[in-house]
Design a protein around this motif. Sequence first.
Motif, mmCIF file in Angstrom:
data_model
loop_
_atom_site.group_PDB
_atom_site.id
_atom_site.type_symbol
_atom_site.label_atom_id
_atom_site.label_comp_id
_atom_site.label_asym_id
_atom_site.label_seq_id
_atom_site.Cartn_x
_atom_site.Cartn_y
_atom_site.Cartn_z
ATOM 1 N N PHE A 79 8.876 -12.030 -8.615
ATOM 2 C CA PHE A 79 9.157 -10.901 -9.495
ATOM 3 C C PHE A 79 8.296 -11.021 -10.751
ATOM 4 C CE2 PHE A 79 12.771 -11.766 -6.819
ATOM 5 C CZ PHE A 79 13.055 -10.518 -6.289
ATOM 6 N N ALA A 80 7.286 -10.159 -10.851
ATOM 7 C CA ALA A 80 6.365 -10.201 -11.981
ATOM 8 C C ALA A 80 7.025 -9.622 -13.221
ATOM 9 C CB ALA A 80 5.094 -9.420 -11.643
ATOM 10 N N ALA A 81 6.784 -10.256 -14.362
ATOM 11 C CA ALA A 81 7.364 -9.782 -15.619
ATOM 12 C C ALA A 81 6.936 -8.344 -15.918
ATOM 13 C CB ALA A 81 6.960 -10.709 -16.758
ATOM 14 N N ASN B 270 11.738 -3.933 -6.581
ATOM 15 C CA ASN B 270 11.578 -4.478 -5.229
ATOM 16 C C ASN B 270 10.129 -4.691 -4.829
ATOM 17 O OD1 ASN B 270 14.414 -4.512 -3.883
ATOM 18 N ND2 ASN B 270 14.339 -2.535 -4.930
ATOM 19 N N ARG B 271 9.175 -4.542 -5.764
ATOM 20 C CA ARG B 271 7.768 -4.707 -5.387
ATOM 21 C C ARG B 271 7.519 -6.075 -4.752
ATOM 22 N NH1 ARG B 271 2.688 -2.634 -7.024
ATOM 23 N NH2 ARG B 271 3.408 -1.618 -8.926
ATOM 24 N N GLY B 272 8.084 -7.107 -5.328
ATOM 25 C CA GLY B 272 7.886 -8.438 -4.773
ATOM 26 C C GLY B 272 8.468 -8.590 -3.382
ATOM 27 N N VAL B 273 9.551 -7.850 -3.092
ATOM 28 C CA VAL B 273 10.154 -7.883 -1.755
ATOM 29 C C VAL B 273 9.205 -7.296 -0.734
ATOM 30 C CG1 VAL B 273 12.077 -7.053 -0.349
ATOM 31 C CG2 VAL B 273 12.485 -7.759 -2.717
ATOM 32 N N GLN C 246 8.668 -2.665 -16.551
ATOM 33 C CA GLN C 246 8.673 -1.269 -16.133
ATOM 34 C C GLN C 246 10.096 -0.819 -15.821
ATOM 35 O OE1 GLN C 246 6.412 1.009 -16.130
ATOM 36 N NE2 GLN C 246 4.381 0.224 -15.579
ATOM 37 N N VAL C 247 10.844 -1.655 -15.117
ATOM 38 C CA VAL C 247 12.241 -1.331 -14.813
ATOM 39 C C VAL C 247 13.016 -1.074 -16.099
ATOM 40 C CG1 VAL C 247 14.397 -2.228 -13.820
ATOM 41 C CG2 VAL C 247 12.217 -2.618 -12.635
ATOM 42 N N GLU D 166 0.845 -1.203 0.000
ATOM 43 C CA GLU D 166 0.000 0.000 0.000
ATOM 44 C C GLU D 166 0.876 1.246 0.000
ATOM 45 O OE1 GLU D 166 -3.302 2.408 2.723
ATOM 46 O OE2 GLU D 166 -2.192 0.713 3.583
ATOM 47 N N ALA D 167 1.907 1.247 0.845
ATOM 48 C CA ALA D 167 2.838 2.375 0.871
ATOM 49 C C ALA D 167 3.568 2.497 -0.457
ATOM 50 C CB ALA D 167 3.826 2.203 2.021
ATOM 51 N N LEU D 168 3.978 1.357 -1.021
ATOM 52 C CA LEU D 168 4.687 1.390 -2.299
ATOM 53 C C LEU D 168 3.798 1.965 -3.396
ATOM 54 C CD1 LEU D 168 7.336 0.553 -3.767
ATOM 55 C CD2 LEU D 168 6.115 -1.519 -4.440
ATOM 56 N N ASP D 169 2.542 1.558 -3.435
ATOM 57 C CA ASP D 169 1.638 2.059 -4.469
ATOM 58 C C ASP D 169 1.471 3.576 -4.359
ATOM 59 O OD1 ASP D 169 1.305 -0.465 -5.492
ATOM 60 O OD2 ASP D 169 -0.591 -0.840 -4.468
#
Length: 521
Positions: free
Chosen positions: A223-225, A211-214, A230-231, A172-175
């Motif tokens: 780690f989503a494709a 790092n979203r998956g982290v 995006q990276v 939530e914070a990341l979004d």
Amino acid sequence: MKKILSAGALLAVLQLANSCQINEEFQGTLPAAQSGGGSANPASLLDGVYSSMRSPFQGATQVFALSEVTTDERLMPTRGGDWDDNGVWRQLHQHNWDANHTQVRDAFNNLNGVVFAATDILRYNPSTQQAAEARFLRAWAMYWVLDLYDQVPYRDPGEPVTQLARVRKGTEALDFIISEVNAVLATLPDAPVSRATKDAARGLLMKCYLNRGVYANRSTPAFAAADMNQVISLADAIINSGRYRFATNYFDNFAPDNTNIGTENIFTELNVGGVSSGAQYDLWRFISHYNMAPSGYNGPTALSDFYDKFGANDIRRGTVYKYKNGPTNPGNRQNVGFLIGQQYNLNTDVALTDRTGAPLAFTREVSIIETNAQTLERTGIRPMKYPPDFTNNSAGTIDNDMVHLRLPDILLMKAEAILRGGTATTAGTYGNTPLALVNSIRTDASRNAGALASVDLNALYDERGRELYLEMWRRQDMVRFGKFLGPIQEGSTTSAATYLIFPIPNQQIAVNSNLVQNPGY
């Protein structure tokens, strides 16, 4: 370095310095009489926000300590009666800190001080660009709070301190951070690198997506494709801007004149030699022996396991470096990189001794507790990443800008994203495979490290260490690659998953019921 802070900016910094040291309960809006009310100068306040970044990020005791001393890159050994400090450095390296730990507390407070200052400026009618810069700096600080603590306190502009800060957690914070950066990116300027720019925003977004998956699962990230793509897309935008190129010498990026010669640097904190700076001098003072010039505190070291990751010809491991505000170095002694063996006075070429009279020859061997009075001053390899500013060191206002983001980090993140399932692309002259991207860095004359034959995730992890050591990304990298819980030299064999994030300081738990202590603390 040309910029000088205005008196108004200095006042903002002083106000912020006070606010950052108190509990989060009070890190909200100031009464108009204290802050200047509606007559406050947004430009000066924004300068104050930039200056507030120095406290958590510059020096070696806050974000740096949490990001480096906890890893395989840095050890803070106790040397007899020196550097014990009630065990705080050993606790970091051996992964047994708690919610009362000094560095854990100070980093949390001062990162949130940046969030407060960047939020507060938004109620003073800043220009569109000023607001965009403030929101980016807030997002940068929030990102680090998320990465280290997994809980990000926040208030909206104008909310009173009597209202407890709310808290966003995890993804939530990341979004929210991603949405903020995307909202302001187009409004940010292209330059200079010491301010919030479009490319600094793209670099932060790369960190977020990589790092979203982290942040969804620290122990077993996925780690989503789509995130990896995006990276890659963001990396290509930075590369295709054409604004950055490899420096003539690797250490140009960290030298006193790095404002002008650090051509790889994408986001920095401006220090003005002889005028105003943060405590980035810690990066040479902490490691230097008392008898070296500049004199230091004879503390931290690198670890031999990490040192051995470098090839003998890799300039990043060490070289003779001539630079503005540097020593005369008549003997052409190695003065940057990893210092090992006999050390010399770099202005007279006299061989140095320690305080017992023995040759000052740094050794590979070091223990987390040194007890032999005959050798304890000389143990451990000393990492000199930032070439000392001999001209301004004694005044404590150095010229070396602190570096957050560089071009090689962008290239290595792109390579990692491809390895984790992203679609390869071509941008610039760096190639379109992980091997080509990595070797574009290694084979440049500024590194002279030689080409690798192949690159997998383990090889990429090691290359990130070699390229980015002491730039505060190592802990984050170790968590993402599943390496953080050990074993590390002179550290814990296996740490509990609790230590993948830091505790919320007990002082903060006591004043904000919206904060909940992280599991295991």
